[in-house]
Motif scaffolding. Structure first.
Motif, short mmCIF file in Angstrom:
data_model
loop_
_atom_site.label_atom_id
_atom_site.label_comp_id
_atom_site.label_asym_id
_atom_site.label_seq_id
_atom_site.Cartn_x
_atom_site.Cartn_y
_atom_site.Cartn_z
N SER A 31 9.47 -2.15 -0.39
CA SER A 31 9.01 -3.37 -1.06
C SER A 31 7.57 -3.72 -0.67
O SER A 31 6.91 -4.49 -1.36
N GLN A 32 7.10 -3.16 0.44
CA GLN A 32 5.73 -3.39 0.91
C GLN A 32 4.74 -2.38 0.33
O GLN A 32 3.55 -2.42 0.64
N PRO A 34 3.21 -2.00 -2.59
CA PRO A 34 1.99 -2.52 -3.22
C PRO A 34 0.95 -3.00 -2.20
O PRO A 34 -0.24 -2.79 -2.36
N GLN A 35 1.43 -3.63 -1.13
CA GLN A 35 0.52 -4.11 -0.09
C GLN A 35 -0.13 -2.93 0.65
O GLN A 35 -1.32 -2.96 0.96
N LEU A 37 -0.64 0.05 -0.63
CA LEU A 37 -1.57 0.64 -1.59
C LEU A 37 -2.89 -0.14 -1.59
O LEU A 37 -3.98 0.46 -1.54
N ARG A 38 -2.80 -1.46 -1.61
CA ARG A 38 -4.02 -2.29 -1.55
C ARG A 38 -4.80 -2.03 -0.27
O ARG A 38 -6.03 -1.98 -0.28
N PHE A 63 2.60 5.38 -5.49
CA PHE A 63 3.51 4.30 -5.88
C PHE A 63 3.53 4.17 -7.40
O PHE A 63 2.48 4.03 -8.03
N SER A 65 4.58 1.71 -10.03
CA SER A 65 4.99 0.30 -10.15
C SER A 65 6.05 0.09 -11.24
O SER A 65 6.81 -0.86 -11.18
N VAL A 70 8.34 5.49 -4.56
CA VAL A 70 7.21 5.57 -3.63
C VAL A 70 7.34 6.81 -2.76
O VAL A 70 8.45 7.22 -2.41
#
Length: 125
Positions: A31-32, A34-35, A37-38, A63, A65, A70
């Protein structure tokens, strides 16, 4: 030394700020994504990771989306040996890993991720 202690070394001795992600398990780690990836897009620094009693270095993430799928590009920091790509890849010292890899590694324990931040400002020039 664990992930948290690694963060202390970076902060106290090298003056590198870090962000910590505390994940209850591999599903929480997903669940982390996206963070993470940023982080790679904006900071570009490797992520130190502790999964149970194991340690890894994340150097990339793939990832999707739309599906939530992932995969993580992992470098095992414990490698010692010759710079011979074939056995390094064959033995899994470097490679893409999916969540089941971290589920096995963590053995039901939590996963800590240390995300070093690129020093910015005149005091770091």
């Amino acid at each position: 030394i664990g992930t948290v202690e690694g963060m202390y070394v970076l902060q106290d001795y090298l003056k590198v700020d870090c962000k910590m992600l505390y994940c209850q398990d591999a599903a929480d780690m997903a669940s982390q994504a996206p963070q993470m990836l940023r982080h790679f897009e904006t900071e570009g620094t490797p992520i130190m990771m502790g999964a149970g009693v194991k340690a890894y270095t994340l150097v990339g993430i793939c990832f999707d989306s739309a599906t939530g799928e992932v995969a993580y590009l992992v470098v095992d920091p414990h490698f010692t040996g010759h710079d011979d790509l074939k056995p390094i890849l064959q033995k899994g010292w470097v490679g893409w890993k999916k969540l089941d890899f971290f589920e096995k590694s963590a053995e039901g324990s939590f996963i800590n991720c240390c995300l070093p931040l690129v020093p910015r400002g005149p005091e770091h020039v």
